[in-house]
Design an enzyme around this catalytic site. Structure first.
Site: not given
Length: 294
Positions: A47-48, A110, A136, A141, A165, A207
């Site tokens: 994402t980052t 989504y 993850y 999100r 994560k 992380i």
């Protein structure tokens, strides 16, 4: 299979030039900076790293730049995930993963699948993947939470699923995972503000987003936490609390890129629909850094 991802991993940014192209020199410098200052492994195109707004070719370019800069010194983890299971499997099967210690795969977003749907998605990912997998979970999100029961079911059923994560900012969920996880399965914090608490409770590390800008302090804090040195670790945690809060106050990665710009590691360009940090936030970041003893 025992989780090999211990200590401080960083979710590395993708630096852009002001014209929007990837800044290769800045990316290489961030890699070198982290290697020199105690980071344990690097996660690419999460994402980052603005993975949803870079092209397939740019993803390959980022991998090549980081691999060249890294020279095999730190383990690399590649983000491969999505809400189209068939496409995720195709990407795994079509990617040369020989240089990677593992992949980070986000829970489907989504679509809001049931827990059984999440399980079946990761079953397909596991069957296709030749390297270790870090699940993850980031419900803020994805719009759905992967329950501890689903995570632990996957951990018990698939040998190459080695860690999660966890980024739900939910202390109870972390503790349920740590209490019931199978031997060798890793619980990795995806919440910078909870990373020390997770490490002290038996987690394998973090992380991190802020860790790439302040790697010496952050990696020392996590190492102390994993060693049970709570008093010394919390001294660092308290020093980092303000900046950790600041970088997430508008959006990620605009906040961390503002920090990296202040440190002269890259500029703050992000891709729409994200926008750069406000002048007010940048000023707060500069004030913090001017007083921080790195």
């Amino acid at each position: 299979m025992k989780n090999p991802f211990l200590g401080t991993g960083i979710a590395i940014v993708t630096p852009f030039k002001t014209n929007g192209s990837i800044d290769e020199e800045a990316l290489a410098n961030i890699v070198e900076f982290n290697i020199d200052n105690g980071t344990n492994y690097i996660v690419i195109c999460g994402t980052t790293g603005e993975s949803v707004t870079i092209t397939k070719q740019e993803k390959l370019d980022v991998i090549a730049i980081i691999s060249k800069a890294n020279k095999g010194r730190l383990p690399l983890v590649l983000g491969i995930g999505g809400n189209n299971t068939v496409e995720v499997v195709k990407e795994i099967e079509g990617t040369d993963l020989s240089q990677f210690a593992g992949i980070l795969s986000v829970s489907p977003y989504y679509s809001k699948p049931t827990q059984e749907g999440i399980y079946q998605h990761f079953k397909a990912v596991s069957n296709a993947c030749p390297v270790p997998i870090i699940l993850y979970n980031v419900p803020g999100r994805t719009a759905s939470n992967m329950s501890p029961e689903t995570t632990l079911r996957l951990a018990n059923d698939f040998e190459n699923i080695v860690a999660v994560k966890e980024a739900g900012n939910n202390v109870a969920q972390y503790l349920n995972l740590l209490k019931d996880k199978p031997e060798g399965f890793g619980v990795i914090s995806g919440d910078d503000d909870l990373a020390l608490s997770v490490a002290l409770a038996g987690g394998d590390g973090v992380i991190s987003v802020i860790g790439q800008a302040l790697p010496k302090a952050f990696s020392k804090m996590i190492a102390l936490g994993r060693a049970g040195e709570a008093k010394e670790a919390y001294k660092i945690h308290f020093d980092l609390m303000e900046i950790t809060s600041l970088i997430f106050s508008e959006n990620n990665p605009a906040g961390i890129k503002a920090v990296l710009q202040a440190l002269e590691l890259c500029n703050d360009t992000v891709r729409l629909p994200l926008v750069v940090a406000t002048d007010e936030l940048k000023e707060k970041i500069k004030n913090y850094l001017s007083n921080f003893n790195k």
